[in-house]
Enzyme design. Structure first.
Site, mmCIF file in Angstrom:
data_model
loop_
_atom_site.group_PDB
_atom_site.id
_atom_site.type_symbol
_atom_site.label_atom_id
_atom_site.label_comp_id
_atom_site.label_asym_id
_atom_site.label_seq_id
_atom_site.Cartn_x
_atom_site.Cartn_y
_atom_site.Cartn_z
ATOM 1 N N GLY A 14 39.176 37.726 42.261
ATOM 2 C CA GLY A 14 38.277 36.700 42.784
ATOM 3 C C GLY A 14 37.019 37.262 43.429
ATOM 4 O O GLY A 14 36.298 36.554 44.120
ATOM 5 N N HIS A 29 52.449 37.407 42.996
ATOM 6 C CA HIS A 29 50.978 37.474 43.007
ATOM 7 C C HIS A 29 50.525 37.979 44.379
ATOM 8 O O HIS A 29 51.119 37.643 45.400
ATOM 9 C CB HIS A 29 50.384 36.091 42.716
ATOM 10 C CG HIS A 29 48.921 36.161 42.473
ATOM 11 N ND1 HIS A 29 48.009 36.241 43.499
ATOM 12 C CD2 HIS A 29 48.201 36.206 41.323
ATOM 13 C CE1 HIS A 29 46.795 36.327 42.983
ATOM 14 N NE2 HIS A 29 46.889 36.306 41.669
ATOM 15 N N GLU A 53 47.125 43.966 38.815
ATOM 16 C CA GLU A 53 46.010 43.245 39.426
ATOM 17 C C GLU A 53 45.579 43.952 40.713
ATOM 18 O O GLU A 53 46.152 43.717 41.778
ATOM 19 C CB GLU A 53 46.442 41.817 39.775
ATOM 20 C CG GLU A 53 46.831 40.981 38.592
ATOM 21 C CD GLU A 53 46.593 39.488 38.852
ATOM 22 O OE1 GLU A 53 45.922 38.869 38.037
ATOM 23 O OE2 GLU A 53 47.049 38.978 39.889
ATOM 24 N N SER A 112 39.098 39.387 38.044
ATOM 25 C CA SER A 112 37.740 39.113 37.573
ATOM 26 C C SER A 112 37.546 39.405 36.088
ATOM 27 O O SER A 112 36.475 39.845 35.676
ATOM 28 C CB SER A 112 36.709 39.871 38.425
ATOM 29 O OG SER A 112 36.812 39.469 39.786
ATOM 30 N N ASN A 172 45.667 31.630 35.359
ATOM 31 C CA ASN A 172 46.281 31.307 36.652
ATOM 32 C C ASN A 172 45.315 30.368 37.368
ATOM 33 O O ASN A 172 44.302 30.811 37.902
ATOM 34 C CB ASN A 172 46.489 32.607 37.449
ATOM 35 C CG ASN A 172 46.979 32.337 38.864
ATOM 36 O OD1 ASN A 172 47.396 31.222 39.189
ATOM 37 N ND2 ASN A 172 46.935 33.367 39.700
ATOM 38 N N TRP A 173 45.648 29.087 37.344
ATOM 39 C CA TRP A 173 44.741 28.103 37.936
ATOM 40 C C TRP A 173 44.728 28.156 39.457
ATOM 41 O O TRP A 173 43.859 27.566 40.088
ATOM 42 C CB TRP A 173 45.152 26.694 37.504
ATOM 43 C CG TRP A 173 44.758 26.332 36.115
ATOM 44 C CD1 TRP A 173 44.167 27.147 35.186
ATOM 45 C CD2 TRP A 173 44.924 25.056 35.489
ATOM 46 N NE1 TRP A 173 43.961 26.440 34.019
ATOM 47 C CE2 TRP A 173 44.412 25.160 34.178
ATOM 48 C CE3 TRP A 173 45.462 23.833 35.912
ATOM 49 C CZ2 TRP A 173 44.411 24.089 33.296
ATOM 50 C CZ3 TRP A 173 45.470 22.761 35.023
ATOM 51 C CH2 TRP A 173 44.955 22.897 33.736
ATOM 52 N N LYS A 174 45.737 28.786 40.054
ATOM 53 C CA LYS A 174 45.877 28.780 41.532
ATOM 54 C C LYS A 174 45.889 27.326 42.005
ATOM 55 O O LYS A 174 46.406 26.464 41.292
ATOM 56 C CB LYS A 174 44.774 29.615 42.177
ATOM 57 C CG LYS A 174 44.657 30.992 41.502
ATOM 58 C CD LYS A 174 43.840 31.987 42.243
ATOM 59 C CE LYS A 174 43.851 33.316 41.484
ATOM 60 N NZ LYS A 174 43.151 34.370 42.143
ATOM 61 N N GLU A 227 48.226 37.143 46.266
ATOM 62 C CA GLU A 227 47.920 36.094 47.260
ATOM 63 C C GLU A 227 49.188 35.615 47.943
ATOM 64 O O GLU A 227 49.180 35.262 49.121
ATOM 65 C CB GLU A 227 47.168 34.937 46.580
ATOM 66 C CG GLU A 227 45.720 35.327 46.300
ATOM 67 C CD GLU A 227 45.078 34.570 45.147
ATOM 68 O OE1 GLU A 227 45.614 33.544 44.704
ATOM 69 O OE2 GLU A 227 44.023 35.051 44.679
HETATM 70 P P1 PGA Z 1 40.492 36.230 39.135
HETATM 71 O O1 PGA Z 1 42.042 36.071 39.532
HETATM 72 O O2 PGA Z 1 40.444 36.295 37.624
HETATM 73 O O3 PGA Z 1 39.830 35.001 39.672
HETATM 74 O O4 PGA Z 1 40.007 37.480 39.762
HETATM 75 C C1 PGA Z 1 43.042 36.758 38.852
HETATM 76 C C2 PGA Z 1 44.377 36.458 39.488
HETATM 77 O O5 PGA Z 1 44.424 36.317 40.710
HETATM 78 O O6 PGA Z 1 45.404 36.366 38.800
#
Ligand code: PGA
Length: 258
Positions: free
Chosen positions: A179, A101, A173, A219, A13-15, A103
């Site tokens: 993150g 997600h 998640e 992470s 997931n590049w965001k 976020e």
């Molecule tokens: P992260 O993100 O690996 O940077 O913790 C995972 C995600 O948000 O899908």
């Protein structure tokens, strides 16, 4: 992982990162590095504007690399300024889409009802929905993680017919691990993945529950991937930060192919 019953999937997931130029370079490296990845599907979820470049880059015989998006709108078309439909994603070359997600739930107030509509819309097209669920730190500390995750799964899958379930992927998640560099322990992640599978078993029966891939995200990195993936109910990863670096992402793919 349990390769006998279900697919192992390593998804990036590049965001909101990378450029179109980076995308081209990344995919040409990934194609080579992924050539040996016989035991897992690889999905890279890129920003909308990078989909076409990623789809071009993913073509080739050497590996099963799929392109995904990070969000979608549930309507087929209409007056939704700034939004993108499932058909548009498919036309741009996406085969999968991340839905719900944390976020998006947090910064864009996405609700479980919207998540559900998006899942139904993705399934109506031929996109593979990667549905994200997970608790906050507060919820974990208050001991409501499993209830919360079960509720999110049930709401996301409301109205999804059993014969479409084989395309659904769930990503567990925990919000406190995303993150932050703070990974859930393999036991914590494995336990939550097990609860999710049990929940699906309650909804759809044992055969479907056994065939659903459940990913861990938060992470995940080359150091902790093998241990997380050794849990019986964890069938892969949804990787943010570490997916931006092709060496790290490839190392996680390698861990999934051991
Ligand atoms: P992260 O993100 O690996 O940077 O913790 C995972 C995600 O948000 O899908």
């Amino acid at each position: 992982m349990n390769r006998r019953y279900r697919k192992t999937i390593i998804a990036g997931n590049w965001k909101m990162n990378m450029s179109i130029g980076d995308t081209r370079a990344y995919f040409s490296e990934l194609r080579e590095k992924a050539a040996a990845a016989r035991w897992c599907d690889i999905v890279v979820c890129v920003p909308f504007t990078h989909l076409a470049a990623a789809a071009r880059g993913s073509k080739g015989k050497s590996a099963r690399v799929e392109v995904g998006a990070q969000n979608v709108h549930f309507a087929e078309s209409g007056a939704y300024t700034g939004e993108i439909s499932c058909a548009m994603l498919e036309e741009a070359g996406a085969r999968a889409v991340i839905i719900g997600h944390s976020e998006r739930r947090q910064y864009f107030a996405e609700t479980d009802a919207q998540v559900n509509k998006k899942v139904l819309a993705a399934l109506k097209c031929s996109l593979r929905p990667i549905v994200c669920v997970g608790e906050s730190l507060e919820m974990r500390e208050q001991g409501v993680t499993f209830d919360w995750v079960r509720t999110q799964v049930k709401m996301a899958l409301h109205g999804v017919p059993a014969d479409q379930m084989r395309r659904v992927v769930i990503a567990y998640e925990p919000i406190w691990a995303i993150g932050t560099g703070r990974t859930a322990s393999a036991e914590q992640a494995g336990e939550a993945a097990h609860i999710i599978r049990e929940c699906i078993r309650g909804l759809y029966g044992a055969r479907i529950a056994r065939s659903i891939s459940i990913l861990y995200g938060g992470s995940m990195n080359p150091k902790n991937a093998a241990e997380l993936l050794s849990m019986p109910d964890i069938d892969g990863g949804l990787i943010g930060g570490a997916s931006l670096n092709i060496e790290q992402f490839s190392a996680i793919i390698d861990a999934a192919n051991q």
